[in-house]
Design a protein around this motif. Sequence first.
Motif, PDB file in Angstrom:
ATOM      1  N   TYR A 110      38.795  48.701  37.634  1.00 21.35           N
ATOM      2  CA  TYR A 110      38.143  47.393  37.512  1.00 21.35           C
ATOM      3  C   TYR A 110      36.665  47.522  37.893  1.00 21.35           C
ATOM      4  CZ  TYR A 110      37.503  42.315  38.071  1.00 21.35           C
ATOM      5  OH  TYR A 110      37.082  41.019  37.961  1.00 21.35           O
ATOM      6  N   GLY A 111      36.418  48.180  39.022  1.00 18.18           N
ATOM      7  CA  GLY A 111      35.043  48.341  39.500  1.00 18.18           C
ATOM      8  C   GLY A 111      34.183  49.109  38.520  1.00 18.18           C
ATOM      9  N   SER A 112      34.778  50.117  37.878  1.00 13.10           N
ATOM     10  CA  SER A 112      33.950  50.905  36.960  1.00 13.10           C
ATOM     11  C   SER A 112      33.674  50.128  35.672  1.00 13.10           C
ATOM     12  CB  SER A 112      34.568  52.277  36.697  1.00 13.10           C
ATOM     13  OG  SER A 112      35.591  52.178  35.762  1.00 13.10           O
ATOM     14  N   VAL A 113      34.590  49.239  35.266  1.00 10.03           N
ATOM     15  CA  VAL A 113      34.323  48.421  34.072  1.00 10.03           C
ATOM     16  C   VAL A 113      33.347  47.290  34.407  1.00 10.03           C
ATOM     17  CG1 VAL A 113      35.341  46.879  32.342  1.00 10.03           C
ATOM     18  CG2 VAL A 113      36.578  48.919  33.038  1.00 10.03           C
ATOM     19  N   ALA A 114      33.588  46.625  35.543  1.00  9.16           N
ATOM     20  CA  ALA A 114      32.784  45.443  35.878  1.00  9.16           C
ATOM     21  C   ALA A 114      31.499  45.804  36.625  1.00  9.16           C
ATOM     22  CB  ALA A 114      33.613  44.476  36.715  1.00  9.16           C
ATOM     23  N   GLU A 115      31.309  47.083  36.889  1.00  8.45           N
ATOM     24  CA  GLU A 115      30.167  47.551  37.661  1.00  8.45           C
ATOM     25  C   GLU A 115      30.043  46.832  38.998  1.00  8.45           C
ATOM     26  OE1 GLU A 115      26.806  47.576  35.056  1.00  8.45           O
ATOM     27  OE2 GLU A 115      27.806  48.938  33.680  1.00  8.45           O
ATOM     28  N   GLU A 116      31.166  46.774  39.696  1.00 11.58           N
ATOM     29  CA  GLU A 116      31.194  46.182  41.032  1.00 11.58           C
ATOM     30  C   GLU A 116      31.384  47.303  42.057  1.00 11.58           C
ATOM     31  OE1 GLU A 116      30.950  43.473  42.839  1.00 11.58           O
ATOM     32  OE2 GLU A 116      30.242  42.296  41.122  1.00 11.58           O
ATOM     33  N   SER A 117      30.977  47.039  43.294  1.00 13.11           N
ATOM     34  CA  SER A 117      31.153  48.050  44.335  1.00 13.11           C
ATOM     35  C   SER A 117      32.638  48.235  44.658  1.00 13.11           C
ATOM     36  CB  SER A 117      30.378  47.639  45.585  1.00 13.11           C
ATOM     37  OG  SER A 117      31.185  47.767  46.726  1.00 13.11           O
ATOM     38  N   ILE A 118      33.080  49.495  44.619  1.00 10.54           N
ATOM     39  CA  ILE A 118      34.484  49.780  44.883  1.00 10.54           C
ATOM     40  C   ILE A 118      34.834  49.400  46.326  1.00 10.54           C
ATOM     41  CG2 ILE A 118      36.273  51.571  44.838  1.00 10.54           C
ATOM     42  CD1 ILE A 118      35.047  51.158  42.126  1.00 10.54           C
ATOM     43  N   GLY A 119      33.901  49.647  47.240  1.00 11.57           N
ATOM     44  CA  GLY A 119      34.132  49.312  48.645  1.00 11.57           C
ATOM     45  C   GLY A 119      34.421  47.826  48.815  1.00 11.57           C
ATOM     46  N   LYS A 120      33.632  47.001  48.131  1.00  8.11           N
ATOM     47  CA  LYS A 120      33.822  45.543  48.216  1.00  8.11           C
ATOM     48  C   LYS A 120      35.174  45.131  47.634  1.00  8.11           C
ATOM     49  CE  LYS A 120      29.984  42.441  48.535  1.00  8.11           C
ATOM     50  NZ  LYS A 120      28.882  41.754  47.867  1.00  8.11           N
ATOM     51  N   LEU A 121      35.514  45.707  46.502  1.00  7.57           N
ATOM     52  CA  LEU A 121      36.799  45.369  45.875  1.00  7.57           C
ATOM     53  C   LEU A 121      37.955  45.753  46.792  1.00  7.57           C
ATOM     54  CD1 LEU A 121      36.080  46.560  42.228  1.00  7.57           C
ATOM     55  CD2 LEU A 121      36.446  44.218  42.961  1.00  7.57           C
ATOM     56  N   PHE A 122      37.828  46.927  47.403  1.00  2.02           N
ATOM     57  CA  PHE A 122      38.877  47.375  48.332  1.00  2.02           C
ATOM     58  C   PHE A 122      39.006  46.388  49.485  1.00  2.02           C
ATOM     59  CE2 PHE A 122      39.068  52.289  47.526  1.00  2.02           C
ATOM     60  CZ  PHE A 122      39.547  52.034  46.258  1.00  2.02           C
ATOM     61  N   THR A 123      37.860  45.974  50.054  1.00  2.00           N
ATOM     62  CA  THR A 123      37.894  45.036  51.177  1.00  2.00           C
ATOM     63  C   THR A 123      38.601  43.751  50.765  1.00  2.00           C
ATOM     64  OG1 THR A 123      35.687  45.864  51.605  1.00  2.00           O
ATOM     65  CG2 THR A 123      36.449  44.075  52.996  1.00  2.00           C
ATOM     66  N   ALA A 124      38.309  43.292  49.531  1.00  2.00           N
ATOM     67  CA  ALA A 124      38.892  42.041  49.074  1.00  2.00           C
ATOM     68  C   ALA A 124      40.412  42.134  48.959  1.00  2.00           C
ATOM     69  CB  ALA A 124      38.290  41.650  47.723  1.00  2.00           C
ATOM     70  N   GLY A 125      40.934  43.334  48.800  1.00  2.00           N
ATOM     71  CA  GLY A 125      42.381  43.482  48.656  1.00  2.00           C
ATOM     72  C   GLY A 125      43.142  43.388  49.971  1.00  2.00           C
ATOM     73  N   ILE A 126      42.440  43.514  51.100  1.00  2.00           N
ATOM     74  CA  ILE A 126      43.144  43.625  52.387  1.00  2.00           C
ATOM     75  C   ILE A 126      43.948  42.365  52.735  1.00  2.00           C
ATOM     76  CG2 ILE A 126      42.873  43.958  54.873  1.00  2.00           C
ATOM     77  CD1 ILE A 126      40.450  45.701  54.267  1.00  2.00           C
ATOM     78  N   LEU A 127      43.257  41.207  52.825  1.00  2.00           N
ATOM     79  CA  LEU A 127      43.978  39.998  53.246  1.00  2.00           C
ATOM     80  C   LEU A 127      45.074  39.582  52.249  1.00  2.00           C
ATOM     81  CD1 LEU A 127      41.266  37.717  54.926  1.00  2.00           C
ATOM     82  CD2 LEU A 127      42.977  39.190  55.995  1.00  2.00           C
ATOM     83  N   PRO A 128      44.780  39.579  50.939  1.00  2.00           N
ATOM     84  CA  PRO A 128      45.870  39.254  50.014  1.00  2.00           C
ATOM     85  C   PRO A 128      47.049  40.216  50.165  1.00  2.00           C
ATOM     86  CG  PRO A 128      43.780  39.180  48.866  1.00  2.00           C
ATOM     87  CD  PRO A 128      43.495  39.740  50.219  1.00  2.00           C
ATOM     88  N   GLY A 129      46.747  41.497  50.436  1.00  2.00           N
ATOM     89  CA  GLY A 129      47.820  42.473  50.641  1.00  2.00           C
ATOM     90  C   GLY A 129      48.657  42.123  51.856  1.00  2.00           C
ATOM     91  N   LEU A 130      47.979  41.742  52.943  1.00  7.24           N
ATOM     92  CA  LEU A 130      48.707  41.364  54.154  1.00  7.24           C
ATOM     93  C   LEU A 130      49.505  40.076  53.914  1.00  7.24           C
ATOM     94  CD1 LEU A 130      46.011  42.117  56.891  1.00  7.24           C
ATOM     95  CD2 LEU A 130      48.016  43.483  56.285  1.00  7.24           C
TER      96      LEU A 130
END
Lengths: 182, 422
Positions: free
Chosen positions: B159-179
């Motif tokens: 997703y990050g490579s297609v949308a040109e978003e920071s992978i670090g930010k995307l990863f961070t965003a996954g934490i709370l929804p994952g929990l």
Amino acid sequence: MGFRWLHKVEEYSAGILFLGGFIVSLYSVFMRYVLNLPPAWSLEIFELLMVWSIFIGFGIALRENHHIVIDLLYDKLPYTAKRAVCVASNFIGAAYCIFMTVTGVQMIALAFEQQIVTIDVGIPIWVTYLIMPVGMALLALYFIFKGILAIKGDRTEIIGQIGHDIALDGITDDKGKGGLHL
Amino acid sequence: MSPTFVLFFTFAILCLIRVPIAISLGLSSILALTMIDFTLYPVIQKMFSSLNSATLMAIPGFVFAGIIMSKGGISYYLIESLKSWVGHIRGGLAVVTILACMIFAAISGSSPATAAAIGSIMIPGMVKAGYSKRYAMGLVAASGTLGILIPPSIPLIIYGSVAEESIGKLFTAGILPGLLLGGILLISAIIHARVNNYGRLPKETMEQRWKKSGKAVWGFALPVLILGGIYTGIVTPTEAAFVASFYGVIVSVFIYREMDWKKFIDVTKESINITAMIFLIIASAMIFGMFLTTEQIPQDFTAWVEAHAANKWIFLIAINLMFFILGMFLEAIAIILITLPILLPVLAMFDINVIHFAIIMTINMELAMITPPVGLNLFVVSGISKEKVGEVVRGVIPFFGLMILALVLVVIFPEIALFLTR
């Protein structure tokens, strides 16, 4: 049979390239943070090794039935129809890969004339392209093999083991499946 | 016939006759490009050079790390330690399964890998303790999907490579929804076990618990190492993946002594296999992407949505339904690569945060892993438990509701995803 040596060559070269990339990646982290001397060449070489390993892996993955297929309709077909579809799909795959191989060769020829080199290391760009026809030709080769097996009526090739042959992360033993083991 | 129609039509036909998805996508895109009289040589060249991306190279790294984890004893000792702490409560083994999936998810970026690593140990364990096998299989298939939501995550890298978003930010965003999703699964598992009166393990002494945890501490440290390394910016996600793999190798060889040369070769070979499978899809998707750009499909689609969808919510509902339907037939990486380039301009139009949308999409992809007829986790669980896929599907049905609940919460409250990224 005769192609064992090719499998070995593929597996060893893909493995060495992959582990080479792994080591280059570790080396660059080490140099940057421990010795504070970030090497300029490492990223380019890392990517090159990985891409080469992956392109050789295309064929290996096909041989071991790792590429994802949808066999929703296929599973419902009678055996004879399965056989026909199996032959057709493998030769369609082969045709695509042959097209990519040829285009890859053209790509190399053109890049060779243009004499462009990579930014950090200065490798001629056509050298980095070499893997494109190689990987695609190997993939084509295995599609053709699988197609021939299907023509001959090889049951494991046509039916597979449990109706679908998706196995991620080795939970199914490859040897038991309908993979190509010549 | 328009080239776009030809593209989707041939793609569907090729998929149906069992041409690998990657080849189907590449071939149909090439056909469509030929129809619009496009010189193919630069397309292939661009495809090749875009594979040469440091971001995408995180994928082999996390695949490698995940396989080392499961083959080198790290996941085994993690599970042993978790069992000693909560195995004795009712529903304890289900809790262990979910927690182990969550920890494994924080090391590996793949759902099938998570389900395979945890399921191969926990399904037999749960059945032995009196859990219904159907439930155990469904639980593993569903909690295994956390693999792509809790960072690291291969779909988020793509997703990050297609949308040109920071992978670090995307990863961070996954934490709370994952929990959040993990928590929902935990609560349901405890209630389910109490209602059905499932068996439990004997309680262990504190001494045993600390001993087992001491042995597992190397595994527990791995998520901290990976995520810490990425968030502090010490290493890129790609480097973090390979450093984690290195750490995994050291722990399995020298501490657990579960990895010899032969096993290491197998692990490497398997990593190459899976990476190649993913990259063949990515390569074809690059060609597909170039067709979209030349034909200006994203712009046309945006205009169409603007004319037809009244507001953001209708759009989001429609998109979620579309993902659900696509998820029945395609697998996550292909769906992201096919739809995201078309959807990105629409997101801007409706003012939907790209990172928020990444998480919405990822939860949908989790559902895609368990929606029949094509769902990778269903196949993985069917493979490890030697049961028919249909039986796994029956087990997984109750979990759809829970996952859709988490999805709805994340759609309605963007902050669940965005809070940590601020």
